[in-house]
Motif scaffolding. Structure first.
Motif, PDB file in Angstrom:
ATOM      1  N   GLY A  95       0.762  -1.238   0.000  1.00  0.00           N
ATOM      2  CA  GLY A  95       0.000   0.000   0.000  1.00  0.00           C
ATOM      3  C   GLY A  95       0.788   1.281   0.000  1.00  0.00           C
ATOM      4  N   THR A  96       1.951   1.315   0.601  1.00  0.00           N
ATOM      5  CA  THR A  96       2.692   2.567   0.693  1.00  0.00           C
ATOM      6  C   THR A  96       4.181   2.259   0.787  1.00  0.00           C
TER       7      THR A  96
ATOM      8  N   HIS B  32      13.564  -0.114   3.836  1.00  0.00           N
ATOM      9  CA  HIS B  32      14.139  -1.435   3.603  1.00  0.00           C
ATOM     10  C   HIS B  32      14.192  -2.213   4.920  1.00  0.00           C
ATOM     11  N   GLY B  33      13.727  -3.444   4.876  1.00  0.00           N
ATOM     12  CA  GLY B  33      13.687  -4.280   6.069  1.00  0.00           C
ATOM     13  C   GLY B  33      12.314  -4.359   6.708  1.00  0.00           C
ATOM     14  N   GLU B  34      11.431  -3.408   6.394  1.00  0.00           N
ATOM     15  CA  GLU B  34      10.073  -3.441   6.948  1.00  0.00           C
ATOM     16  C   GLU B  34       9.171  -4.294   6.056  1.00  0.00           C
ATOM     17  N   SER B  35       8.232  -4.998   6.665  1.00  0.00           N
ATOM     18  CA  SER B  35       7.332  -5.873   5.904  1.00  0.00           C
ATOM     19  C   SER B  35       5.927  -5.824   6.500  1.00  0.00           C
ATOM     20  N   PRO B  36       5.206  -4.721   6.294  1.00  0.00           N
ATOM     21  CA  PRO B  36       3.851  -4.608   6.830  1.00  0.00           C
ATOM     22  C   PRO B  36       2.912  -5.591   6.139  1.00  0.00           C
ATOM     23  N   PRO B  37       1.758  -5.867   6.739  1.00  0.00           N
ATOM     24  CA  PRO B  37       0.792  -6.769   6.097  1.00  0.00           C
ATOM     25  C   PRO B  37       0.251  -6.165   4.808  1.00  0.00           C
ATOM     26  N   LEU B  38      -0.246  -7.022   3.924  1.00  0.00           N
ATOM     27  CA  LEU B  38      -0.819  -6.549   2.678  1.00  0.00           C
ATOM     28  C   LEU B  38      -2.121  -5.803   2.943  1.00  0.00           C
ATOM     29  N   GLN B  39      -2.407  -4.817   2.098  1.00  0.00           N
ATOM     30  CA  GLN B  39      -3.680  -4.122   2.168  1.00  0.00           C
ATOM     31  C   GLN B  39      -4.811  -5.070   1.731  1.00  0.00           C
TER      32      GLN B  39
END
Length: 227
Positions: A150-151, A155-162
């Protein structure tokens, strides 16, 4: 100092150059879709040249994005890959924030080229509009490109998918081509862009028709493979 000078020169060339390309699209728009697409792709190639020769970023690819009607899911860490996707995918329809599609002149060009603007705060009505626009895109044989997290993230961050990703995947019934990269090591938000080598990895094509938990897990793992 060199990083600052390279970043400044990139800005001095890219943004005025972008205005020229935008005005050119407006001029050729009455002729038809192909001239519009040619100018937009030339803009992306111009950006690609600046990235390589002014900023000093080299790109190494593991795998190739196939031609055809696919849902291409790309990790989003910077403006660089957002523009360069027009260079390495074949005339994709890009899912982007709706506020970008209403920027004077530039927003009109994005809509004329073919994008899917999404208002993530608009709820179900926005998702229905996104599905309709995406189905129209694949009817013309174009791939649909989406940044499923989504946004931009560091680098290194992996938020959940929208949540809109799974809905789009289900509605279109297309296989997914996941693309991971580590561009954020050199270029994220802000003015400074460092030189070096970035890596892109095209994951194994994921078939259509999987359940939501399965497709989200596989795409999330694939686009974060270079974290």
């Amino acid at each position: 100092m060199m990083t600052w000078l390279r970043s400044l020169l990139f800005a001095l060339l890219f943004y005025p150059g972008t205005l020229i390309y935008v005005l050119t699209v407006i001029a050729v728009a009455p002729i038809g879709d192909r001239p519009v697409q040619a100018v937009v792709h030339a803009w992306s190639a111009f950006h690609h040249w600046l990235v390589r020769n002014i900023v000093g970023i080299r790109m190494e690819w593991d795998g190739e994005i196939p031609d055809g009607a696919y849902l291409i899911a790309v990790k989003h860490q910077s403006m660089m890959e957002a523009v360069d996707t027009l260079h390495f995918a074949n005339t994709p329809v890009v899912v982007m924030k709706r506020e970008l599609t209403v920027i004077p002149l530039f927003g009109w060009v994005t809509r004329r080229y073919g994008v899917i603007g999404v208002d993530r705060d608009a709820g179900a009505s926005a998702l229905r509009a996104m599905m309709a626009e995406a189905k129209a895109a694949i009817a013309g044989g174009r791939p649909v490109l989406i940044f499923p997290e989504g946004t931009r993230v560091a680098h290194g961050e992996s938020p959940p998918l929208q949540p809109g990703f799974a809905g789009l995947y289900r509605a279109l019934g297309l296989p997914v081509v996941p693309v991971a990269h580590d561009v954020g090591r050199l270029w994220h938000k802000g003015f400074l862009k460092r030189s070096g080598t970035v890596h892109f990895k095209v994951g194994e094509v994921i078939p259509a028709g999987l359940k939501r938990d399965e497709i989200e897990r596989r795409v999330h793992e694939a686009i974060n493979a270079l974290n």
